[in-house]
Scaffold this motif. Structure first.
Motif: not given
Length: 92
Positions: A19, A21-22, A24
């Protein structure tokens, strides 16, 4: 034994999924000040219509005196031709 004709199933193994991460935010765009450029030939020519003012004045005077031959057929033909020329540049 005989192999069947047609596509055979492939033995593909899928690896592990990682996965992310968020995401940017995209970098912001800063507006650069526009450089002042000298007017180009195209800009100068497009600033005004290419009209021969002296010739237009002569034609106006000839029409006012009745010396200028106006043919409705010729005018209509020119307008129709201009319309067809204009339509040829339209996108379908």
């Amino acid at each position: 034994m005989v192999d069947s004709i047609g596509p055979r199933p492939l033995d593909r193994k899928v690896g592990g999924v990682t996965r992310v991460g968020t995401v940017s935010a995209p970098p912001t765009v800063t507006k650069q000040p526009q450089a002042v450029q000298a007017p180009t030939v195209a800009a100068r020519l497009s600033a005004s219509a290419p009209v021969d003012i002296a010739r237009v004045e002569k034609i106006k005077q000839a029409i006012a005196k009745g010396d200028y031959p106006l043919s409705p057929t010729t005018i209509a033909d020119a307008l129709v031709a201009a319309r067809y020329e204009w339509m040829s540049h339209d996108e379908a």
